[in-house]
Design an enzyme around this catalytic site. Structure first.
Site, mmCIF file in Angstrom:
data_model
loop_
_atom_site.group_PDB
_atom_site.id
_atom_site.type_symbol
_atom_site.label_atom_id
_atom_site.label_comp_id
_atom_site.label_asym_id
_atom_site.label_seq_id
_atom_site.Cartn_x
_atom_site.Cartn_y
_atom_site.Cartn_z
ATOM 1 N N ASP A 144 0.728 -1.212 -0.046
ATOM 2 C CA ASP A 144 0.126 -0.101 -0.053
ATOM 3 C C ASP A 144 0.867 1.364 0.071
ATOM 4 O O ASP A 144 2.147 1.278 0.050
ATOM 5 C CB ASP A 144 -1.230 -0.093 1.132
ATOM 6 C CG ASP A 144 -0.432 0.051 2.538
ATOM 7 O OD1 ASP A 144 0.601 0.768 2.621
ATOM 8 O OD2 ASP A 144 -0.921 -0.706 3.342
ATOM 9 N N PHE A 145 0.191 2.299 -0.197
ATOM 10 C CA PHE A 145 0.820 3.348 -0.416
ATOM 11 C C PHE A 145 2.066 3.967 0.586
ATOM 12 O O PHE A 145 3.112 4.303 0.335
ATOM 13 C CB PHE A 145 -0.115 4.688 -0.325
ATOM 14 C CG PHE A 145 0.367 6.085 -0.747
ATOM 15 C CD1 PHE A 145 0.889 6.467 -1.955
ATOM 16 C CD2 PHE A 145 0.499 7.166 0.165
ATOM 17 C CE1 PHE A 145 1.162 7.831 -2.576
ATOM 18 C CE2 PHE A 145 0.998 8.618 -0.251
ATOM 19 C CZ PHE A 145 1.299 8.667 -1.504
#
Length: 286
Positions: A144-145
């Site tokens: 994820d980011f």
């Protein structure tokens, strides 16, 4: 706050025990021995394009539905099209090159980057940060980011699919810096799995590495890799994750990589890795 110490090679060390048990990762029964693959002869175009590294099979099917794939100038309307090779096939008007041998790369994904080709919101992606001169690559799974660490990249859609399948039992290892109170017993209970908001997460091997005040470092090993699994499980335990690093994907590690670095997995190491996968198959052409 403390941060993970690095070796001279720039990698995050595998263990900093601090008296707790060593995390060994989920264990499971061995699957059948790998057998030879039968990937010659006519095949669905989605599989051929995946092998050529265009995209995953699912994404290829979307591209066909969007009218982006043609054969000898005629736009294809179904992913069930059967071909023996990619002669005459174009994607977005460009001929598709003959598939190369499968290659795999280790990449130290920086935080604050998306595992995507582009972002409508304009946020940076891994493709904005990858060094020049690499072949066309697609990620194996996602981080994820804000998660950093080991992300595998390949030019082969079938290899991507093989490494992502839960049935292959590839163990991923993470180190999380978190704020809050947790006991080793609470972490050990995760080995039985846990259900959070209707989602069942399988066995997780977790180890309390060290604590400084109300901050701690936790090692976790899991084989499922559901979306945001580590963050959700630690939040369920009342912890707030401030840093999350994936350190291992099967036998592959961050060893020798600094943030943003890329290194190709040697061909022999890739061959051994693929043969070791539960339910895996011998790579084509080997």
């Amino acid at each position: 706050m403390t941060s993970p110490q690095r070796t001279k090679t720039g990698s995050v060390p595998r263990r900093e025990r601090g008296g707790a048990k060593e995390a060994r990762g989920p264990q499971g029964p061995r699957g059948p021995k790998p057998g030879p693959a039968r990937d010659d002869g006519p095949q669905r175009i989605a599989k051929l394009l995946a092998r050529a590294g265009i995209a995953s099979r699912r994404n290829v099917e979307r591209m066909i539905a969007d009218g982006r794939v043609a054969l000898n100038g005629d736009v294809l309307t179904t992913p069930a099209t059967i071909l023996t090779d990619l002669a005459g096939v174009t994607v977005d008007g460009k001929p598709v090159a003959k598939p190369e041998a499968a290659r795999l790369f280790r990449y130290y994904k920086p935080p604050s980057t998306l595992t995507a080709e582009r972002d409508p919101k304009g946020r940076p992606t891994i493709y904005d940060r990858l060094p020049p001169g690499l072949p066309r690559l697609i990620p194996v799974g996602r981080l994820d980011f804000m998660t950093e660490g080991l992300l595998l990249l390949t030019n082969d859609g079938e290899l991507k699919r093989q490494l992502e399948l839960p049935s292959t039992g590839v163990v991923r290892r993470y180190r999380a810096r978190a704020f809050g109170e947790v006991t080793q017993q609470q972490l050990e209970d995760l080995s039985e799995g846990v259900e959070i908001e209707g989602i069942r997460y399988g066995s997780i091997d977790a180890n309390l590495e060290r604590r400084t005040g109300r901050n701690c470092w936790i090692e976790m090993a899991l084989a499922e890799g559901k979306n945001r699994e580590v963050r959700r499980v630690l939040a369920y335990l009342g912890l707030q994750v401030s840093r999350l690093i994936r350190t291992d994907y099967g036998p592959l590690t961050l060893e020798g990589l600094d943030t943003g670095d890329v290194a190709e997995v040697p061909r022999e190491a890739l061959f051994v890795f693929r043969k070791s996968l539960r339910g895996g198959r011998k790579p084509v052409g080997e």
